[in-house]
Design an enzyme around this catalytic site. Structure first.
Site, PDB file in Angstrom:
ATOM      1  N   PRO A   1       0.923  -1.239  -0.089  1.00 28.20           N
ATOM      2  CA  PRO A   1       0.097   0.090   0.000  1.00 28.20           C
ATOM      3  C   PRO A   1       0.854   1.405  -0.205  1.00 28.20           C
ATOM      4  CG  PRO A   1      -0.452  -1.529   1.726  1.00 28.20           C
ATOM      5  CD  PRO A   1       0.610  -1.941   1.288  1.00 28.20           C
TER       6      PRO A   1
ATOM      7  N   ASP B   1      -4.563   3.691 -25.812  1.00 28.25           N
ATOM      8  CA  ASP B   1      -5.144   3.341 -24.411  1.00 28.25           C
ATOM      9  C   ASP B   1      -5.192   4.657 -23.714  1.00 28.25           C
ATOM     10  OD1 ASP B   1      -5.135   0.586 -24.276  1.00 28.25           O
ATOM     11  OD2 ASP B   1      -2.854   0.521 -23.580  1.00 28.25           O
TER      12      ASP B   1
ATOM     13  N   ARG C   1      -0.332  -7.237 -21.737  1.00 32.62           N
ATOM     14  CA  ARG C   1      -1.233  -6.460 -22.847  1.00 32.62           C
ATOM     15  C   ARG C   1      -0.415  -5.555 -23.842  1.00 32.62           C
ATOM     16  NH1 ARG C   1      -3.657  -1.695 -22.742  1.00 32.62           N
ATOM     17  NH2 ARG C   1      -5.214  -2.209 -24.262  1.00 32.62           N
TER      18      ARG C   1
ATOM     19  N   GLU D   1       0.699  -8.380   7.429  1.00 32.92           N
ATOM     20  CA  GLU D   1       1.053  -6.983   7.338  1.00 32.92           C
ATOM     21  C   GLU D   1       2.196  -6.476   6.662  1.00 32.92           C
ATOM     22  OE1 GLU D   1      -2.021  -6.487   9.803  1.00 32.92           O
ATOM     23  OE2 GLU D   1      -0.923  -5.021   9.134  1.00 32.92           O
TER      24      GLU D   1
HETATM   25  N1  JDQ Z   1      -2.381  -0.937  -3.542  1.00 33.38           N
HETATM   26  C1  JDQ Z   1      -2.349  -1.921  -2.431  1.00 33.38           C
HETATM   27  C2  JDQ Z   1      -1.605  -2.727  -2.265  1.00 33.38           C
HETATM   28  C3  JDQ Z   1      -1.908  -3.521  -1.044  1.00 33.38           C
HETATM   29  C4  JDQ Z   1      -1.357  -4.521  -0.601  1.00 33.38           C
HETATM   30  C5  JDQ Z   1      -0.102  -5.301  -1.248  1.00 33.38           C
HETATM   31  C6  JDQ Z   1       0.803  -6.278  -0.429  1.00 33.38           C
HETATM   32  C7  JDQ Z   1       0.253  -6.663   0.773  1.00 33.38           C
HETATM   33  C8  JDQ Z   1       0.764  -7.448   1.830  1.00 33.38           C
HETATM   34  C9  JDQ Z   1      -0.154  -7.441   3.024  1.00 33.38           C
HETATM   35  N2  JDQ Z   1      -0.937  -6.681   2.646  1.00 33.38           N
HETATM   36  C10 JDQ Z   1      -2.075  -6.152   3.737  1.00 33.38           C
HETATM   37  C11 JDQ Z   1      -1.499  -4.662   4.530  1.00 33.38           C
HETATM   38  C12 JDQ Z   1      -2.204  -4.165   5.121  1.00 33.38           C
HETATM   39  C13 JDQ Z   1      -1.894  -2.829   5.667  1.00 33.38           C
HETATM   40  C14 JDQ Z   1      -0.901  -2.448   5.655  1.00 33.38           C
HETATM   41  C15 JDQ Z   1       0.110  -3.171   5.067  1.00 33.38           C
HETATM   42  C16 JDQ Z   1      -0.224  -4.362   4.475  1.00 33.38           C
HETATM   43  C17 JDQ Z   1      -0.956  -5.920   1.336  1.00 33.38           C
HETATM   44  C18 JDQ Z   1      -1.551  -5.003   0.767  1.00 33.38           C
HETATM   45  N3  JDQ Z   1      -3.176  -2.896  -0.708  1.00 33.38           N
HETATM   46  N4  JDQ Z   1      -3.428  -1.909  -1.452  1.00 33.38           N
END
Ligand code: JDQ
Length: 244
Positions: free
Chosen positions: A86, A170, A155, A113
């Site tokens: 995220p 696109d 793609r 996490e």
């Molecule tokens: N754009 C996007 C990517 C992700 C993502 C990607 C990989 C992981 C691995 C564990 N989590 C859960 C998580 C929740 C909160 C904080 C940290 C990790 C993931 C979420 N969420 N949104």
């Protein structure tokens, strides 16, 4: 292009056997290899996670398991490593175009996490490592993000899209569509439940059709994505605004 994906849920990637990506794999354009991270966890329970240092909720993925898995998968090679998170850099059409130029990508799918940060630290010394977000919302793991990126990148590979022009047109693509979303599309019948197809599209006048499509793309960008419209050349907006 070779794609390696490491995950504790390899079954998430069954969709990569179908449609465009599936056909690209059959043709050999794409060589996709999915690996079960737990194969590198040696305890009886195949443990891949542990409690977070510093406390806090949830669990963190263990660095040792990831290190053994990545070392085995890359076998001394140098793929570009992409780690969905995220907190990563935004995944954009531009980044998709960049990744599509790579001969070998390695996707590390976290869960819980996330992955112990020392894993990215360790491999940043040997590989190009990108932590990438597919949007400002929180998923439960990296698998869906990898599916999104593999489709967006796949793609763009030669021969994957039946009509190579599609990728050029696109939304967000560099060039004429930069910072623009696509306009509406129509097909037969010309009249459906009282709804007509815009007459210009039936006119056969390619110049007028191209201009109408650009106008509609700008109109939709201004309406749905004002932050993109703000980046458009004012002359473009001004010329079209008079008509929008
Ligand atoms: N754009 C996007 C990517 C992700 C993502 C990607 C990989 C992981 C691995 C564990 N989590 C859960 C998580 C929740 C909160 C904080 C940290 C990790 C993931 C979420 N969420 N949104």
């Amino acid at each position: 292009m070779r794609l390696d994906i490491i995950s504790i849920f390899p079954e998430y990637f069954a969709p990569l056997d179908v449609s465009l990506i599936g056909k690209a794999r059959e043709r050999g354009t794409l060589d996709v290899r999915v690996h079960q991270l737990r194969d590198w966890a040696h305890d009886v329970h195949k443990t891949v996670d542990d409690t977070p240092y510093g406390g806090g909720p949830g669990m963190v993925m263990k660095p040792e398991v990831w290190g053994e898995a990545i070392d085995d998968v890359i076998e001394g090679g140098s793929p570009r490593m992409v780690v969905p998170t995220p907190s990563g850099r935004p995944f954009t059409q531009e980044l998709a175009q960049e990744l599509a130029q790579e001969p070998w990508l390695l996707f590390a799918c976290g869960r819980y996490e996330g992955i112990d940060s020392r894993v990215m630290e360790e491999y940043s010394g040997r590989l190009r490592v990108d932590e990438v977000s597919i949007g400002d919302y929180v998923l439960a793991g990296g698998e869906v993000a990898v599916l999104v990126m593999v489709e967006a990148v796949g793609r763009l590979l030669p021969g994957v899209l039946g009509n190579a022009q599609s990728a050029v047109d696109d939304s967000f693509a560099p060039g004429a569509m930069r910072n623009l979303v696509e306009g509406p599309v129509y097909t037969k019948p010309p009249l459906w439940r009282g709804h007509e197809v815009p007459a210009v599209l039936l006119s056969g006048h390619h110049g007028n059709v191209a201009r109408w499509r650009r106008d509609e793309a700008i109109r939709r960008t201004v309406r749905n994505r004002p932050e993109l419209a703000a980046a458009l050349d004012p002359a473009t907006l001004d010329k079209h605004d008079r008509k929008l």
